[in-house]
Design an enzyme around this catalytic site. Structure first.
Site, PDB file in Angstrom:
ATOM      1  N   SER A 127       6.623  28.461  55.598  1.00 63.61           N
ATOM      2  CA  SER A 127       7.748  28.284  54.679  1.00 63.61           C
ATOM      3  C   SER A 127       7.350  28.823  53.309  1.00 63.61           C
ATOM      4  CB  SER A 127       8.096  26.801  54.562  1.00 63.61           C
ATOM      5  OG  SER A 127       8.970  26.628  53.468  1.00 63.61           O
ATOM      6  N   HIS A 187       9.951  31.251  57.300  1.00 64.73           N
ATOM      7  CA  HIS A 187      10.977  30.220  57.120  1.00 64.73           C
ATOM      8  C   HIS A 187      11.402  30.212  55.652  1.00 64.73           C
ATOM      9  CE1 HIS A 187      12.921  26.348  58.169  1.00 64.73           C
ATOM     10  NE2 HIS A 187      12.542  25.940  56.964  1.00 64.73           N
ATOM     11  N   ASP A 205      13.822  28.475  52.801  1.00 58.07           N
ATOM     12  CA  ASP A 205      14.559  27.245  52.494  1.00 58.07           C
ATOM     13  C   ASP A 205      15.570  27.482  51.379  1.00 58.07           C
ATOM     14  OD1 ASP A 205      13.371  25.204  54.242  1.00 58.07           O
ATOM     15  OD2 ASP A 205      11.524  25.727  53.185  1.00 58.07           O
ATOM     16  N   MET A 251      18.344  25.806  49.060  1.00 59.59           N
ATOM     17  CA  MET A 251      18.783  24.482  48.563  1.00 59.59           C
ATOM     18  C   MET A 251      19.734  24.669  47.391  1.00 59.59           C
ATOM     19  SD  MET A 251      15.169  22.434  48.584  1.00 59.59           S
ATOM     20  CE  MET A 251      13.934  22.681  49.860  1.00 59.59           C
ATOM     21  N   HIS A 280      16.983  28.446  56.565  1.00 63.72           N
ATOM     22  CA  HIS A 280      17.337  27.019  56.680  1.00 63.72           C
ATOM     23  C   HIS A 280      18.254  26.677  55.517  1.00 63.72           C
ATOM     24  CE1 HIS A 280      15.556  22.635  56.580  1.00 63.72           C
ATOM     25  NE2 HIS A 280      16.840  22.644  56.876  1.00 63.72           N
ATOM     26  N   MET A 314      20.077  24.308  53.409  1.00 66.41           N
ATOM     27  CA  MET A 314      20.243  22.914  52.967  1.00 66.41           C
ATOM     28  C   MET A 314      21.288  22.934  51.860  1.00 66.41           C
ATOM     29  SD  MET A 314      16.248  21.855  53.114  1.00 66.41           S
ATOM     30  CE  MET A 314      15.790  23.575  53.083  1.00 66.41           C
ATOM     31  N   MET A 325      14.072  17.603  61.210  1.00 68.97           N
ATOM     32  CA  MET A 325      13.417  17.416  59.910  1.00 68.97           C
ATOM     33  C   MET A 325      12.449  16.246  60.015  1.00 68.97           C
ATOM     34  SD  MET A 325      14.288  19.689  57.706  1.00 68.97           S
ATOM     35  CE  MET A 325      13.357  18.935  56.366  1.00 68.97           C
ATOM     36  N   GLY A 356       5.609  19.505  50.588  1.00 66.28           N
ATOM     37  CA  GLY A 356       4.486  18.645  50.243  1.00 66.28           C
ATOM     38  C   GLY A 356       4.666  17.167  50.530  1.00 66.28           C
ATOM     39  N   ASP A 404      10.006  20.616  60.972  1.00 68.28           N
ATOM     40  CA  ASP A 404       9.883  21.094  59.591  1.00 68.28           C
ATOM     41  C   ASP A 404       9.589  19.920  58.660  1.00 68.28           C
ATOM     42  OD1 ASP A 404      10.151  22.397  57.174  1.00 68.28           O
ATOM     43  OD2 ASP A 404      12.289  22.832  57.400  1.00 68.28           O
ATOM     44  N   GLY A 409       4.709  24.739  55.096  1.00 67.24           N
ATOM     45  CA  GLY A 409       4.635  25.332  53.761  1.00 67.24           C
ATOM     46  C   GLY A 409       3.304  25.033  53.107  1.00 67.24           C
TER      47      GLY A 409
HETATM   48  C1  DX5 Z   1      11.846  20.804  53.054  1.00 62.65           C
HETATM   49  C2  DX5 Z   1      11.870  22.176  53.670  1.00 62.65           C
HETATM   50  C3  DX5 Z   1      10.620  22.591  54.305  1.00 62.65           C
HETATM   51  C4  DX5 Z   1       9.413  22.638  53.413  1.00 62.65           C
HETATM   52  C5  DX5 Z   1       8.253  22.190  54.232  1.00 62.65           C
HETATM   53  O1  DX5 Z   1      13.122  20.360  52.792  1.00 62.65           O
HETATM   54  O2  DX5 Z   1      12.900  22.293  54.638  1.00 62.65           O
HETATM   55  O3  DX5 Z   1      10.759  23.828  55.003  1.00 62.65           O
HETATM   56  O4  DX5 Z   1       9.150  23.909  52.889  1.00 62.65           O
HETATM   57  O5  DX5 Z   1       7.172  22.076  53.407  1.00 62.65           O
HETATM   58  P1  DX5 Z   1       5.832  21.309  53.814  1.00 62.65           P
HETATM   59  O6  DX5 Z   1       5.235  22.063  54.974  1.00 62.65           O
HETATM   60  O7  DX5 Z   1       5.031  21.407  52.561  1.00 62.65           O
HETATM   61  O8  DX5 Z   1       6.216  19.919  54.175  1.00 62.65           O
HETATM   62 ZN    ZN Z   2      12.949  24.159  55.910  1.00 68.57          ZN
END
Ligand code: DX5
Ligand code: ZN
Length: 218
Positions: free
Chosen positions: A8, A33, A35, A37, A66, A68, A137, A145, A174, A196
């Site tokens: 990610s 991947h 993200d 948002m 993805h 969101m 999720m 993180g 994820d 990520g």
């Molecule tokens: C969170 C995202 C993830 C995020 C995962 O809402 O959808 O894709 O980047 O990050 P880590 O691997 O750091 O949990």
């Molecule tokens: Zn994601």
């Protein structure tokens, strides 16, 4: 079971994104991947189609986008034009999910449905056979993180068992994915591991992906 690793880029250093994407490729990343948002559906903002198209120029890897965001229907074409190879919308953000999933497929790419940690897998019953991908999720959507939520193991097994025979539907996990939990996630039925922090914040991105790719099943 073979599985894919999808770093990610949310956790990448955007001042040297090109270099970091190259490291991801070198380490054997299968997908990237991305993200998206909007500050409404989740309490954070990232980037839109313009950055997706920049990343599309940097890499030939499958771009796993993805969404969101609220009202994703208004932006599907924009993300396909930007180079998305799969588009995943949230069950919680879409009213007419069947229409949205079939719209994504009609645009010639793979269509995914994501469920938040508080959404039961039963919610997927009527849509799973139309989807190309289900994203479980394993943290509350919005930030990288965070700590992995343990009930996600069970949810992955439930989703895997819901897949109709003969349908190759990706089961993606994820949030909080690391080389340490990767093996158990695959054993529970995940075949796409998104990560990520454990990849891009690692001292050696190439080595971190290699470790994730060679996770042993329990
Ligand atoms: C969170 C995202 C993830 C995020 C995962 O809402 O959808 O894709 O980047 O990050 P880590 O691997 O750091 O949990
Ligand atoms: Zn994601």
């Amino acid at each position: 079971m073979t599985y894919k690793v999808a770093p990610s880029v949310l956790a990448a250093d955007f001042t040297k994104l090109d270099e970091q994407v190259k490291c991801a490729e070198k380490g054997g990343a299968d997908w990237l991947h991305l993200d998206i948002m909007d500050g409404h559906f989740v309490p954070n903002m990232t980037f839109g189609p313009m950055i997706v198209s920049v990343i599309n120029k940097m890499s030939d890897l499958h771009l796993d986008v993805h969404l969101m965001i609220d009202n994703p229907d208004s932006y599907l074409e924009d993300f396909v034009d930007a180079g998305a190879d799969s588009l995943t919308v949230h069950y919680e953000a879409v009213v007419h999910l069947n229409r949205t999933i079939n719209h994504i497929k009609s645009l010639g790419i793979e269509a995914g449905v994501a469920i938040n940690p508080s959404t039961p897998t039963d919610s997927l019953k009527e849509i799973i056979s139309d989807a190309d991908l289900v994203l479980v999720m394993s943290v509350n959507a919005g930030f990288g993180g965070q700590k992995f939520i343990e009930s996600s193991y069970r949810k992955l097994s439930e989703v895997r068992s819901m897949i109709p025979k003969g349908r190759a539907i990706h089961v993606e996990v994820d949030g909080g994915v690391t080389p340490e939990n990767a093996g158990r996630l695959v054993e529970c039925g995940a075949n796409v591991l998104v990560a990520g922090t454990s990849i891009f914040k690692a001292p050696d991105i190439v080595a971190a992906i290699s470790r994730m790719k060679s996770a042993k099943e329990f």
